[in-house]
Design an enzyme around this catalytic site. Structure first.
Site, PDB file in Angstrom:
ATOM      1  N   TYR A   1       6.799 -43.014 -87.010  1.00 47.08           N
ATOM      2  CA  TYR A   1       6.183 -42.450 -85.800  1.00 47.08           C
ATOM      3  C   TYR A   1       6.877 -43.005 -84.559  1.00 47.08           C
ATOM      4  O   TYR A   1       7.264 -42.263 -83.651  1.00 47.08           O
ATOM      5  CB  TYR A   1       4.689 -42.803 -85.799  1.00 47.08           C
ATOM      6  CG  TYR A   1       3.988 -42.545 -84.489  1.00 47.08           C
ATOM      7  CD1 TYR A   1       3.438 -41.298 -84.199  1.00 47.08           C
ATOM      8  CD2 TYR A   1       3.876 -43.546 -83.522  1.00 47.08           C
ATOM      9  CE1 TYR A   1       2.799 -41.056 -82.995  1.00 47.08           C
ATOM     10  CE2 TYR A   1       3.251 -43.317 -82.315  1.00 47.08           C
ATOM     11  CZ  TYR A   1       2.715 -42.072 -82.057  1.00 47.08           C
ATOM     12  OH  TYR A   1       2.095 -41.839 -80.851  1.00 47.08           O
TER      13      TYR A   1
ATOM     14  N   SER B   1       4.263 -40.832 -76.359  1.00 52.46           N
ATOM     15  CA  SER B   1       3.251 -41.882 -76.293  1.00 52.46           C
ATOM     16  C   SER B   1       3.918 -43.194 -75.873  1.00 52.46           C
ATOM     17  O   SER B   1       5.154 -43.282 -75.833  1.00 52.46           O
ATOM     18  CB  SER B   1       2.575 -42.022 -77.661  1.00 52.46           C
ATOM     19  OG  SER B   1       3.151 -43.061 -78.407  1.00 52.46           O
TER      20      SER B   1
HETATM   21  N1  LIG Z   1      -3.816 -37.913 -79.220  1.00 52.08           N
HETATM   22  C1  LIG Z   1      -3.197 -38.976 -78.701  1.00 52.08           C
HETATM   23  O1  LIG Z   1      -3.761 -40.084 -78.614  1.00 52.08           O
HETATM   24  C2  LIG Z   1      -1.796 -38.833 -78.160  1.00 52.08           C
HETATM   25  C3  LIG Z   1      -1.303 -39.829 -77.306  1.00 52.08           C
HETATM   26  C4  LIG Z   1      -0.008 -39.711 -76.802  1.00 52.08           C
HETATM   27  C5  LIG Z   1       0.777 -38.636 -77.135  1.00 52.08           C
HETATM   28  N2  LIG Z   1       0.275 -37.686 -77.966  1.00 52.08           N
HETATM   29  C6  LIG Z   1       1.150 -36.576 -78.314  1.00 52.08           C
HETATM   30  O2  LIG Z   1       0.634 -35.404 -77.724  1.00 52.08           O
HETATM   31  C7  LIG Z   1       0.974 -34.278 -78.525  1.00 52.08           C
HETATM   32  C8  LIG Z   1      -0.266 -33.457 -78.806  1.00 52.08           C
HETATM   33  O3  LIG Z   1      -1.177 -34.267 -79.498  1.00 52.08           O
HETATM   34  P1  LIG Z   1      -2.719 -33.943 -79.614  1.00 52.08           P
HETATM   35  O4  LIG Z   1      -3.425 -35.224 -79.445  1.00 52.08           O
HETATM   36  O5  LIG Z   1      -3.090 -32.796 -78.788  1.00 52.08           O
HETATM   37  O6  LIG Z   1      -2.775 -33.593 -81.168  1.00 52.08           O
HETATM   38  P2  LIG Z   1      -3.396 -32.339 -81.973  1.00 52.08           P
HETATM   39  O7  LIG Z   1      -4.716 -31.978 -81.405  1.00 52.08           O
HETATM   40  O8  LIG Z   1      -3.288 -32.715 -83.415  1.00 52.08           O
HETATM   41  O9  LIG Z   1      -2.371 -31.176 -81.639  1.00 52.08           O
HETATM   42  C9  LIG Z   1      -1.113 -31.089 -82.236  1.00 52.08           C
HETATM   43  C10 LIG Z   1      -0.567 -29.717 -81.947  1.00 52.08           C
HETATM   44  O10 LIG Z   1       0.745 -29.605 -82.517  1.00 52.08           O
HETATM   45  C11 LIG Z   1       0.802 -28.407 -83.278  1.00 52.08           C
HETATM   46  N3  LIG Z   1       1.733 -28.525 -84.381  1.00 52.08           N
HETATM   47  C12 LIG Z   1       1.759 -29.472 -85.354  1.00 52.08           C
HETATM   48  N4  LIG Z   1       2.730 -29.215 -86.229  1.00 52.08           N
HETATM   49  C13 LIG Z   1       3.335 -28.073 -85.805  1.00 52.08           C
HETATM   50  C14 LIG Z   1       4.411 -27.284 -86.313  1.00 52.08           C
HETATM   51  N5  LIG Z   1       5.072 -27.626 -87.427  1.00 52.08           N
HETATM   52  N6  LIG Z   1       4.774 -26.181 -85.622  1.00 52.08           N
HETATM   53  C15 LIG Z   1       4.121 -25.811 -84.506  1.00 52.08           C
HETATM   54  N7  LIG Z   1       3.097 -26.520 -83.979  1.00 52.08           N
HETATM   55  C16 LIG Z   1       2.720 -27.627 -84.635  1.00 52.08           C
HETATM   56  C17 LIG Z   1      -0.633 -28.221 -83.795  1.00 52.08           C
HETATM   57  O11 LIG Z   1      -0.891 -26.852 -84.069  1.00 52.08           O
HETATM   58  P3  LIG Z   1      -0.917 -26.180 -85.530  1.00 52.08           P
HETATM   59  O12 LIG Z   1      -1.516 -27.166 -86.475  1.00 52.08           O
HETATM   60  O13 LIG Z   1      -1.750 -24.960 -85.290  1.00 52.08           O
HETATM   61  O14 LIG Z   1       0.487 -25.860 -85.833  1.00 52.08           O
HETATM   62  C18 LIG Z   1      -1.426 -28.630 -82.551  1.00 52.08           C
HETATM   63  O15 LIG Z   1      -1.524 -27.550 -81.658  1.00 52.08           O
HETATM   64  C19 LIG Z   1       1.647 -34.833 -79.783  1.00 52.08           C
HETATM   65  O16 LIG Z   1       3.030 -34.746 -79.642  1.00 52.08           O
HETATM   66  C20 LIG Z   1       1.220 -36.284 -79.803  1.00 52.08           C
HETATM   67  O17 LIG Z   1       2.161 -37.122 -80.419  1.00 52.08           O
HETATM   68  C21 LIG Z   1      -0.989 -37.749 -78.477  1.00 52.08           C
END
Ligand SMILES: NC(=O)c1ccc[n+]([C@@H]2O[C@H](COP(=O)([O-])OP(=O)(O)OC[C@H]3O[C@@H](n4cnc5c(N)ncnc54)[C@H](OP(=O)(O)O)[C@@H]3O)[C@@H](O)[C@H]2O)c1
Length: 284
Positions: free
Chosen positions: A154, A141
């Protein structure tokens, strides 16, 4: 690179950006390995990809567990060959001030995304290096470049993701293996429910940036891979802001602080973090 026929590993594929990226890549003919903890969600997504004519394989794993991560990497290479692309997307992380953060939360925020990305990359690199091709994508991010109040652990973990990507590029120079940093702005996903309190601490500056849908973030990743980009930034306005930040770092950092969360009124009520298991568990 050509995505049709490519073997692509996507972590965090059970929801949000990872799910959308896996579907978009499969729609272009890639074979996708879906990694996350929630087996049922991975199975559903693999079925949806299959029904749309794509190919997907499910690997449930807790990427916070280094041994399990090594085992899953070995299984992927054994069963499907060396990946052409690894997308380190799995992530979580509460937005907390340092003094609100328990040691277990601080460790969990480094475990995912940073150690998970590091360990899975290290496990899959030997075959990519031997083949002299491959791309490692680290999803992060804008917190990898700057900081705003109330998200200390974070932010540190996101800086680690950028440092890791930069260091990988140095390691991989001339090897045929590439590292890409994907910097995504606010995206409408379960992230915000999984990490309560984060949305309230977004700097007011966010008003200048459109909220991405997971499909938009996935499209940016796909474009970046197709163009062999070293950095992907979405939305477009974020690219402009990060360019400004690279030129005028101090004023841009001050602006983030000025438009960020304030807790001056709460400080008298601030309590030291309670030892686990008090408070909501961190989602990792
Ligand atoms: N949403 C935003 O605004 C945003 C912006 C910039 C960057 N990001 C980054 O993009 C990435 C994805 O975010 P998202 O928005 O798609 O969030 P999300 O919908 O909460 O997805 C997070 C994913 O990570 C997996 N995960 C979490 N803990 C895990 C573990 N211990 N082992 C294996 N898998 C795990 C979750 O699956 P399970 O729970 O099934 O394990 C889920 O598939 C993250 O790294 C986040 O920091 C997000």
């Amino acid at each position: 690179m050509k995505l049709a026929g490519a073997n692509i590993v996507v972590t965090g594929a059970s929801s949000g950006i990872g799910e959308a990226a896996a579907k978009a890549l499969a729609a272009r003919g890639a074979h996708v390995a879906l990694l996350a903890r929630t087996y049922e969600a991975l199975e559903r997504i693999a079925r949806e990809i299959g029904a749309a004519g794509g190919s997907a394989f499910v690997y449930p794993v807790d990427l916070g567990d280094a041994d399990a991560t090594a085992r899953v990497a070995e299984a992927i290479v054994r069963e499907h060959g060396c990946p052409d692309v690894l997308i380190n997307n799995a992530g979580a992380g509460r937005w907390l001030y340092a003094d609100e953060t328990r040691p277990s939360d601080a460790a969990a925020m480094m475990a995912l995304p940073y150690f998970a990305a590091f360990n899975l990359t290290a496990a899959l690199l030997p075959c990519m290096l031997a083949r002299r091709s491959g791309t490692v994508v680290n999803v992060t991010s804008p917190a990898s470049f700057s900081a705003w109040p109330g998200a200390t652990g974070y932010t540190a973990a996101r800086w680690a993701m950028r440092g890791f990507t930069q260091a990988l590029r140095a390691d991989l120079h001339g090897s045929g293996v590439r590292a890409m940093l994907a910097v995504l702005g606010e995206t409408a996903s379960a992230y915000w429910q999984n990490n309560p309190g984060a949305a309230e601490r977004l700097p007011r500056l966010r008003a200048f940036f459109p909220r991405l849908r997971p499909q938009d973030a996935a499209a940016a990743l796909v474009r970046g891979l197709e163009r062999d980009s070293s950095t992907v930034i979405a939305p477009f306005q974020l690219r402009f802001a990060l360019t400004l930040h690279s030129i005028w770092q101090w004023p841009m950092d001050r602006l983030l602080i000025a438009t960020g969360h304030r807790r001056s009124k709460d400080l008298s009520a601030a309590q030291p973090p309670k030892p686990a298991p008090g408070g909501p568990p961190l989602q990792t």
